[in-house]
Write an enzyme that holds these catalytic residues in place. Structure first.
Site, PDB file in Angstrom:
ATOM      1  N   GLN A  91       0.838  -1.200   0.000  1.00 30.53           N
ATOM      2  CA  GLN A  91       0.000   0.000   0.000  1.00 30.53           C
ATOM      3  C   GLN A  91       0.876   1.254   0.000  1.00 30.53           C
ATOM      4  OE1 GLN A  91      -2.091   0.662   3.757  1.00 30.53           O
ATOM      5  NE2 GLN A  91      -3.772   1.674   2.693  1.00 30.53           N
ATOM      6  N   GLY A  92       0.870   1.989  -1.098  1.00 29.13           N
ATOM      7  CA  GLY A  92       1.696   3.193  -1.192  1.00 29.13           C
ATOM      8  C   GLY A  92       0.879   4.449  -0.994  1.00 29.13           C
ATOM      9  N   TYR A  93       0.605   4.768   0.246  1.00 33.34           N
ATOM     10  CA  TYR A  93      -0.157   5.980   0.568  1.00 33.34           C
ATOM     11  C   TYR A  93       0.741   7.017   1.239  1.00 33.34           C
ATOM     12  CZ  TYR A  93      -4.882   3.897  -0.100  1.00 33.34           C
ATOM     13  OH  TYR A  93      -6.029   3.341  -0.595  1.00 33.34           O
ATOM     14  N   SER A  94       1.254   6.667   2.436  1.00 34.44           N
ATOM     15  CA  SER A  94       1.933   7.657   3.272  1.00 34.44           C
ATOM     16  C   SER A  94       3.210   8.167   2.625  1.00 34.44           C
ATOM     17  CB  SER A  94       2.297   7.051   4.626  1.00 34.44           C
ATOM     18  OG  SER A  94       1.156   6.520   5.230  1.00 34.44           O
TER      19      SER A  94
ATOM     20  N   SER B 119       4.486  -1.098   4.245  1.00 29.04           N
ATOM     21  CA  SER B 119       4.635  -2.437   4.831  1.00 29.04           C
ATOM     22  C   SER B 119       4.917  -3.447   3.738  1.00 29.04           C
ATOM     23  CB  SER B 119       3.361  -2.830   5.577  1.00 29.04           C
ATOM     24  OG  SER B 119       3.155  -1.978   6.666  1.00 29.04           O
TER      25      SER B 119
ATOM     26  N   GLU C   2     -10.745  -0.958   5.917  1.00 31.41           N
ATOM     27  CA  GLU C   2      -9.557  -1.303   6.689  1.00 31.41           C
ATOM     28  C   GLU C   2      -9.837  -1.158   8.190  1.00 31.41           C
ATOM     29  OE1 GLU C   2      -6.171   1.002   5.423  1.00 31.41           O
ATOM     30  OE2 GLU C   2      -4.912   0.201   7.013  1.00 31.41           O
TER      31      GLU C   2
ATOM     32  N   SER D 243      -4.370   7.098  12.496  1.00 29.76           N
ATOM     33  CA  SER D 243      -4.047   7.001  13.922  1.00 29.76           C
ATOM     34  C   SER D 243      -5.322   7.110  14.753  1.00 29.76           C
ATOM     35  CB  SER D 243      -3.095   8.128  14.315  1.00 29.76           C
ATOM     36  OG  SER D 243      -3.818   9.349  14.353  1.00 29.76           O
ATOM     37  N   ASN D 244      -5.233   6.699  16.007  1.00 31.27           N
ATOM     38  CA  ASN D 244      -6.416   6.758  16.869  1.00 31.27           C
ATOM     39  C   ASN D 244      -6.872   8.195  17.129  1.00 31.27           C
ATOM     40  OD1 ASN D 244      -6.138   4.032  16.822  1.00 31.27           O
ATOM     41  ND2 ASN D 244      -6.169   3.744  19.045  1.00 31.27           N
ATOM     42  N   GLU D 245      -5.921   9.145  17.068  1.00 38.23           N
ATOM     43  CA  GLU D 245      -6.331  10.550  17.211  1.00 38.23           C
ATOM     44  C   GLU D 245      -7.175  10.959  16.004  1.00 38.23           C
ATOM     45  OE1 GLU D 245      -3.123   9.521  17.710  1.00 38.23           O
ATOM     46  OE2 GLU D 245      -3.379   9.544  19.875  1.00 38.23           O
TER      47      GLU D 245
HETATM   48  C1  FAD Z   1       3.586  -0.434  11.444  1.00 41.39           C
HETATM   49  C2  FAD Z   1       3.089   0.553  10.439  1.00 41.39           C
HETATM   50  C3  FAD Z   1       2.780   0.116   9.170  1.00 41.39           C
HETATM   51  C4  FAD Z   1       2.368   1.033   8.203  1.00 41.39           C
HETATM   52  N1  FAD Z   1       2.118   0.579   6.948  1.00 41.39           N
HETATM   53  C5  FAD Z   1       1.781   1.469   5.972  1.00 41.39           C
HETATM   54  C6  FAD Z   1       1.596   1.043   4.627  1.00 41.39           C
HETATM   55  O1  FAD Z   1       1.732  -0.143   4.315  1.00 41.39           O
HETATM   56  N2  FAD Z   1       1.324   1.971   3.695  1.00 41.39           N
HETATM   57  C7  FAD Z   1       1.173   3.281   4.008  1.00 41.39           C
HETATM   58  O2  FAD Z   1       0.889   4.070   3.128  1.00 41.39           O
HETATM   59  N3  FAD Z   1       1.348   3.733   5.268  1.00 41.39           N
HETATM   60  C8  FAD Z   1       1.640   2.855   6.261  1.00 41.39           C
HETATM   61  N4  FAD Z   1       1.832   3.298   7.550  1.00 41.39           N
HETATM   62  C9  FAD Z   1       1.806   4.737   7.821  1.00 41.39           C
HETATM   63  C10 FAD Z   1       0.604   5.217   8.628  1.00 41.39           C
HETATM   64  O3  FAD Z   1      -0.526   5.266   7.831  1.00 41.39           O
HETATM   65  C11 FAD Z   1       0.982   6.594   9.205  1.00 41.39           C
HETATM   66  O4  FAD Z   1       1.980   6.367  10.173  1.00 41.39           O
HETATM   67  C12 FAD Z   1      -0.184   7.295   9.838  1.00 41.39           C
HETATM   68  O5  FAD Z   1      -1.067   7.742   8.879  1.00 41.39           O
HETATM   69  C13 FAD Z   1       0.267   8.486  10.712  1.00 41.39           C
HETATM   70  O6  FAD Z   1       1.098   9.350   9.997  1.00 41.39           O
HETATM   71  P1  FAD Z   1       2.515   9.815  10.575  1.00 41.39           P
HETATM   72  O7  FAD Z   1       3.230   8.622  11.016  1.00 41.39           O
HETATM   73  O8  FAD Z   1       3.156  10.666   9.576  1.00 41.39           O
HETATM   74  O9  FAD Z   1       2.176  10.642  11.864  1.00 41.39           O
HETATM   75  P2  FAD Z   1       1.724  12.192  11.926  1.00 41.39           P
HETATM   76  O10 FAD Z   1       0.619  12.430  10.991  1.00 41.39           O
HETATM   77  O11 FAD Z   1       2.910  13.052  11.829  1.00 41.39           O
HETATM   78  O12 FAD Z   1       1.131  12.252  13.394  1.00 41.39           O
HETATM   79  C14 FAD Z   1       1.936  12.303  14.565  1.00 41.39           C
HETATM   80  C15 FAD Z   1       1.016  12.284  15.754  1.00 41.39           C
HETATM   81  O13 FAD Z   1       0.138  13.409  15.734  1.00 41.39           O
HETATM   82  C16 FAD Z   1      -1.222  12.996  15.735  1.00 41.39           C
HETATM   83  N5  FAD Z   1      -2.020  13.906  14.917  1.00 41.39           N
HETATM   84  C17 FAD Z   1      -1.764  14.282  13.643  1.00 41.39           C
HETATM   85  N6  FAD Z   1      -2.689  15.146  13.212  1.00 41.39           N
HETATM   86  C18 FAD Z   1      -3.571  15.316  14.236  1.00 41.39           C
HETATM   87  C19 FAD Z   1      -4.765  16.090  14.423  1.00 41.39           C
HETATM   88  N7  FAD Z   1      -5.242  16.866  13.462  1.00 41.39           N
HETATM   89  N8  FAD Z   1      -5.412  16.016  15.600  1.00 41.39           N
HETATM   90  C20 FAD Z   1      -4.939  15.231  16.601  1.00 41.39           C
HETATM   91  N9  FAD Z   1      -3.809  14.495  16.494  1.00 41.39           N
HETATM   92  C21 FAD Z   1      -3.139  14.528  15.324  1.00 41.39           C
HETATM   93  C22 FAD Z   1      -1.189  11.605  15.205  1.00 41.39           C
HETATM   94  O14 FAD Z   1      -2.303  10.875  15.641  1.00 41.39           O
HETATM   95  C23 FAD Z   1       0.099  11.073  15.787  1.00 41.39           C
HETATM   96  O15 FAD Z   1      -0.104  10.668  17.099  1.00 41.39           O
HETATM   97  C24 FAD Z   1       2.248   2.405   8.525  1.00 41.39           C
HETATM   98  C25 FAD Z   1       2.539   2.821   9.825  1.00 41.39           C
HETATM   99  C26 FAD Z   1       2.959   1.923  10.781  1.00 41.39           C
HETATM  100  C27 FAD Z   1       3.285   2.428  12.148  1.00 41.39           C
END
Ligand code: FAD
Ligand code: FAD
Lengths: 393, 398
Positions: free
Chosen positions: B126-129, B161, B244, B383-385
């Site tokens: 999955q190429g999103y982030s 992943s 998902e 994320s849960n937030e």
């Molecule tokens: C084990 C693992 C596997 C993954 N696999 C994939 C994958 O296969 N493909 C893919 O595309 N992505 C994948 N991801 C990425 C995942 O989708 C992102 O980590 C996620 O969307 C959060 O983005 P970030 O890590 O950049 O955190 P950030 O967006 O930088 O957030 C940091 C913190 O701030 C909080 N936050 C951010 N904005 C807000 C807001 N507006 N209000 C309150 N809190 C906020 C977040 O909840 C978090 O706690 C994976 C992540 C993990 C940990």
């Protein structure tokens, strides 16, 4: 009452902070980890800076420092995620200082303070969990000295210790509070198998198998059968020390998380502009301050003469440290998003160390039970109190 | 309403058990039971066994080659699979790429991609982030420039992943800059062997390799690998994210994890008392079991709504939040139960690549690692937030 650092303590803190900043940046730390978790030059530095002699009496070659002095160093150890077995060695030194003859001190404490040997205390056993009295390793008197038989587990610092202080039973049954004795066992003793391994927090440990380890009469440390009191004191002291270490690690995580909330932008604004995250950050800082207070209470209680009162204070502090370390560790990871669960960022390593601290020397449940048991004993020995509230006049 | 399984459902459950008992390779079951980090081969072997039986894409309707199971059947399959130590089916093909392709893809795309997903001969990622686009996914900047019959893709994905196992990636790219960031995003299927793609590992805090950074340097992607319309990729991505979240409740796996913690607590002795009889530990264990019971009912309620045709909507956020929190809590208790044996780090055993005698009891080897790893559950999949923000906005109108 005086809750401020003395001039000497402030200087000590500065020197620890300087060492951590200049010599123990995260990248340098990871290099040490990759090389087995020990840097000989750093160990020499610890000796030169006097850290290895801090808690020992001047007549033993130490600096006569207090638990608070040790805590000052430990906070730096926590902030730098220091890997070298400083605390295990200090803890072993404490037992030697408390129990040994002057010849034994000459043989072990003097080189320890000089940075020439590293020790570790082997108290836990596979079945013991956190109960120090739960000991099945046995030491039998032979004509020529002692013979040890048994197993010790997860001896922190044991990966590179030159010798161990082994807790063994010279009399009594498995969980008796009497009959425990301390023995100095060199790591290369015949019959001793040391299984060395890495731990999740990088500190390194060992499991020991003692199969008829023959020791001379001078291996016994302190009186035969009376080791539990000094051991409990040593473990309480080590608990106060890891409490201070936890404070250093939590402070580092609060700093890192706060900085990240300010620089990381999502949705066109810094993460920290979300009130939901501001409150999370505030709760982390509250937890840090609680931990700082608990750790200080723990260090100060080490001067308490009444062992039960000391243990009770240490347990209350460790319960708080367990709660706050878990919270701050988990929250720092969460607020860093995926960066927080990588090996390359320091945050995950602090989180792992804090997790291990929470389970070391008794987890929260174990300390809750210890406080309850101490209080029950006090109640049994005290005259009956009237029930609170309105009683018949 | 009726909670009991019908005779037909009971017969189905018995079939599933028989099939797993007769077909799950014991070495794989052992690795799952011990909580080891599974390799590509472990996953593929089991998924292909399921695929040959028509059960790999077990949520699919019959018209796309799935078994056409009811929600109760799917639920039973997941719970029994977890109970019997089957590996988790990797969601990227059957739960993510597949449904998007059969819902929004062209007949040619369906014919080309669905069989490989059903049979698990192709590994998807999955190429999103992206580094600057995590929670704020719509801000993504990986560019796909129009070059006639193909796009030229440049940019970077991160946290992908299993990109190091993957043959194909479903990927969100920007094909236009428009007023709203959600506009101008397109959904591409990218062959991971295309020239110009580099996959770099990122190690996780507990030492395993599951996610990666993926770099695109002038990667040519044929236009007929685009799903749906150009610029409407966000719609397809959102469809997928909601699904998902329901999956992220992972009830079966969590129930199994709870039984394992109970087994550990029964084996551990505190003095002469099994840990499971210690009132302090019991209180925590039973409290989390009560939460799991509510969570399971909530998941069943959502599934039954979905079965009657409703979209899961924001309630799926609730499942994701509680599902991950409960799983994390259980892993925390599992680690706590092992006391000092949480300390040894045994990567060879965790990877299943060592025959060494473990340090401490068998069940303690992965206990701390499992706890560390599970911290990421409240971060991935939105994320849960962010899930709480969704409930605040979409459900509560705040
Ligand atoms: C084990 C693992 C596997 C993954 N696999 C994939 C994958 O296969 N493909 C893919 O595309 N992505 C994948 N991801 C990425 C995942 O989708 C992102 O980590 C996620 O969307 C959060 O983005 P970030 O890590 O950049 O955190 P950030 O967006 O930088 O957030 C940091 C913190 O701030 C909080 N936050 C951010 N904005 C807000 C807001 N507006 N209000 C309150 N809190 C906020 C977040 O909840 C978090 O706690 C994976 C992540 C993990 C940990
Ligand atoms: C027992 C009692 C004694 C008091 N005594 C005094 C007194 O002696 N003198 C005096 O002047 N006042 C007094 N107060 C009033 C008190 O200061 C107010 O109740 C308080 O300031 C909150 O204001 P509010 O009740 O209007 O609630 P609101 O301000 O309407 O708040 C409602 C809820 O929203 C939360 N909230 C509001 N704004 C925000 C925000 N920006 N971010 C996050 N959450 C927010 C609040 O925390 C609260 O939970 C007293 C109140 C009580 C209950």
């Amino acid at each position: 009452m005086d809750l401020e650092y003395s001039t000497e303590q402030s200087l000590l803190r500065d020197s620890v902070e300087r060492f951590v900043r200049d010599d123990y940046a995260f990248q340098a730390r990871q290099k040490i980890l990759a090389n087995g978790g020990f840097s000989a030059p750093h160990w020499t530095t610890f000796a030169e800076l006097g850290w290895l002699g801090i808690p020992f009496a001047e007549e033993d070659g130490g600096f006569g420092g207090s638990a608070v002095d040790l805590a000052v160093i430990m906070e730096g150890v926590g902030r730098g995620l220091v890997l070298e077995p400083f605390l295990p060695t200090i803890m072993a030194g404490g037992l030697i200082a408390a129990a040994a003859s002057s010849a034994q001190k000459q043989a072990w404490l003097t080189p320890l303070i000089a940075g020439e040997c590293k020790l570790a205390v082997a108290f836990a056993e596979p079945q013991s969990r956190y109960d120090l009295a739960d000991c099945t390793t046995r030491a039998a008197a032979t004509g020529a000295g002692w013979r040890l038989e048994g197993r010790k587990c997860v001896v922190v610092g044991g990966k590179i210790a030159d010798a161990f202080i082994v807790v063994a039973r010279t009399s009594g049954d498995r969980r008796d509070r009497t009959g425990l004795s301390l023995f100095l066992v060199p790591a290369d003793a015949d019959g001793l198998t040391v299984r060395r391994y890495d731990t999740n927090d990088g500190q390194g440990a060992a499991d020991l198998e003692l199969a008829g380890v023959a020791l001379g009469p001078d291996a016994l440390l302190g009186p035969d059968g009376a080791a539990l009191d000094p051991l409990e004191r040593a473990v309480d002291g080590a608990t106060a020390a890891v409490a201070a270490e936890a404070v250093g690690a939590m402070a580092a995580l609060c700093d890192a998380t706060l900085a990240y909330l300010k620089v990381r932008k999502q949705f066109g604004k810094p993460l920290g502009s979300n009130q939901a995250l501001q409150h999370r950050m505030v709760d982390m800082v509250i937890a840090l301050e609680e931990a700082r207070s608990a750790a200080l209470a723990a260090s100060l209680s080490m001067t308490e003469d009444d062992a039960a009162a000391r243990s009770r204070a240490i347990s209350l502090a460790k319960i708080e440290i367990g709660r706050t370390a878990t919270k701050v560790g988990q929250e720092a990871v969460q607020l860093h998003g995926a960066m927080g669960v990588t090996d390359e960022l320091d945050v995950g390593h602090y989180f792992k160390r804090l997790t291990i601290i929470a389970t070391s020397f008794g987890n929260a449940d174990w300390h809750i039970r210890r406080v309850a048991a101490l209080d029950a004993a006090t109640r049994r020995s005290a005259p009956e109190q009237p029930a609170p509230g309105r009683t018949a006049a | 309403m009726e909670l009991k399984l019908s005779p037909a459902e009971q017969a189905f459950a018995a079939d599933v058990r028989t099939f797993i008992r007769d077909n799950l390779p014991p070495d794989i079951a052992g690795r799952v039971r011990r909580g080891e980090h599974l390799g590509k081969d472990d996953h593929m072997r089991w998924q292909q066994i399921l695929g040959r039986h028509g059960w790999h894409a077990f949520t699919w309707p019959q018209e796309h080659g799935g078994p056409g199971w009811s929600v109760v059947q799917r639920y039973l399959f997941e719970v029994i699979s977890a109970e019997m130590d089957c590996p988790i089916i990797q969601p990227f093909g059957p739960r993510m790429a597949g449904p998007v392709i059969y819902t929004f893809g062209t007949p040619e795309q369906k014919e080309r991609f669905l069989p490989g997903i059903r049979q698990s001969t192709v590994w998807w990622c999955q190429g999103y982030s992206e580094p600057q686009s995590g929670s704020d996914l719509a801000s993504l900047a990986t560019r796909a420039d129009d070059a006639g019959d193909h796009y030229v893709v440049n940019g970077q994905k991160i946290w992908t992943s299993y990109a190091h196992h993957a043959d194909w990636m479903f990927c969100l790219v920007r094909t236009a800059r428009e007023e709203r960031p959600q506009q101008g995003i397109s959904f591409l299927l990218i062959d991971m062997t295309s020239p110009g793609i580099t996959v770099k590992p990122i190690l996780m805090l507990e030492g395993t390799h599951s996610f990666n950074a993926v770099f695109f340097d002038n990667v040519r992607v044929p236009k007929n690998n685009r799903i749906g319309e150009e610029g409407r990729g966000w719609t397809y991505a959102k469809f997928l994210l909601e699904h998902e979240r329901v999956d992220n409740a992972a009830i079966g796996v969590t129930k199994q994890a709870l039984s394992q913690v109970k087994a550990i607590a029964a084996a551990e002795r505190d003095g002469d008392t099994p840990l499971i009889d210690d009132p302090l530990f019991q209180a925590k264990l039973i409290a989390v079991e009560a939460q799991l019971m509510s969570l399971e009912m909530a998941a069943l309620r959502v599934l039954s709504q979905v079965a009657s045709g409703a979209s899961p909507g924001p309630v799926s956020s609730l499942l994701k939040i509680r599902g991950t929190e409960v799983a994390q809590r259980i892993s925390e208790l599992g680690m706590e139960a092992t006391a000092y044996y949480a300390l040894p780090y045994q990567p060879g055993l965790i990877a299943g690549q060592s025959n060494e005698e473990p340090i401490g009891p068998d069940y303690a080897v992965t206990a701390a690692n499992n706890y560390f790893w599970r911290r990421c559950m409240s971060i991935y999949g939105g994320s849960n937030e962010i899930q709480r923000n969704i409930i605040a906005k979409a459900m509560l109108g705040l």
